[in-house]
Write a protein that holds these residues in place. Sequence first.
Motif, PDB file in Angstrom:
ATOM      1  N   ARG A 167       0.826  -1.212   0.000  1.00  0.00           N
ATOM      2  CA  ARG A 167       0.000   0.000   0.000  1.00  0.00           C
ATOM      3  C   ARG A 167       0.858   1.259   0.000  1.00  0.00           C
ATOM      4  NH1 ARG A 167      -3.505  -3.120   3.340  1.00  0.00           N
ATOM      5  NH2 ARG A 167      -2.379  -2.463   5.191  1.00  0.00           N
ATOM      6  N   HIS A 171       0.751   4.257  -2.870  1.00  0.00           N
ATOM      7  CA  HIS A 171       0.433   5.642  -2.544  1.00  0.00           C
ATOM      8  C   HIS A 171       1.550   6.589  -2.961  1.00  0.00           C
ATOM      9  CE1 HIS A 171      -3.071   4.256  -0.375  1.00  0.00           C
ATOM     10  NE2 HIS A 171      -3.364   5.491  -0.031  1.00  0.00           N
ATOM     11  N   GLN A 184       1.134  11.703   1.250  1.00  0.00           N
ATOM     12  CA  GLN A 184       0.443  10.443   0.963  1.00  0.00           C
ATOM     13  C   GLN A 184       0.728   9.410   2.057  1.00  0.00           C
ATOM     14  OE1 GLN A 184      -1.743   9.564  -1.133  1.00  0.00           O
ATOM     15  NE2 GLN A 184      -1.551  10.590  -3.098  1.00  0.00           N
ATOM     16  N   LEU A 188      -2.053   7.713   4.468  1.00  0.00           N
ATOM     17  CA  LEU A 188      -2.191   6.263   4.549  1.00  0.00           C
ATOM     18  C   LEU A 188      -2.168   5.777   5.991  1.00  0.00           C
ATOM     19  CD1 LEU A 188      -2.259   3.523   3.031  1.00  0.00           C
ATOM     20  CD2 LEU A 188       0.233   3.563   3.058  1.00  0.00           C
TER      21      LEU A 188
END
Length: 297
Positions: A167, A171, A184, A188
């Motif tokens: 992830r 991002h 980002q 997250l």
Amino acid sequence: MQQESDGRVGDTGGEVAERVRQVIAAVGVSQREFARRIVMDPSKLSRSLSGTRRFTVAELARVADTGNVDAAWLLGSGAQPDPAATGRTAARNRRTAGAAPSDGGRPLQIVRETVRLIAERGFHAVRVADIAEACATSTAAIHYHFPGRDDLLEAAVRWCMDEDTARRAAHIAEAADVAGELRQLIELQTPHTRRQRRQWSVWLDLWAEAARSTVVGGLHVEYYRQWRETVADVIRRGVAAGAFRPVDPETAALTLTALIDGLASQVLATTPGEPGTSADDMQSALLAYVDTALAAH
């Protein structure tokens, strides 16, 4: 071929490793992706394939399940499968994911359900019977893939690490510049959604277990080393681009990740909508820190 007292499979000629290579080739994925599917450290898989480490019986059970082959064949006592048929079966399982245990087979399903139950109840409140019920299988099937509770916990931690790393990479790729990359990462890690709160709940539970478990503690150290290096790399590139002040990247990364952990624990202790630290409060505080301590004005 024999099972030794430590649960590893004796293999004097590398036959087991060669059969596992055939399974990986038939499934048609990279070695790293196969390691993810059998919930195994990629470096352990690499060492086992090279002959410097032996597979455990449980690992071979997960290989057999994921590759749709007979475990006895992997151990050298069964009929050799048709590689093309193995590939077709794997492809058919992927196409019928709704009927299959999950993408990646039974081992990943077990781990995913374990993580979900840990988030809901806490690790020590989750029984193997609960996991078996969630997977619509037997406790014997759980122990077949993960003989002990420690094996299951290690697999759950490793899966969470892999998912989090994937992830983060996705991002960062979406950001327009290095300052955007840092924003980002903050976004997250801020538990705005139910899924993010569940992920943080698992991490907090695993942190407590890391203090008592050598295995989980080692994984925890490795995860944080990677996480801080990711943040430090973004800051380092930001300094070089003139977006950030000339700070020490490692020290700044340590400070920022510590702020994230501390604020996230406060957010999770607060019921959404009730007085306390909200996800918005957390994100605002983190962005304010970046603006005052890192951003070049």
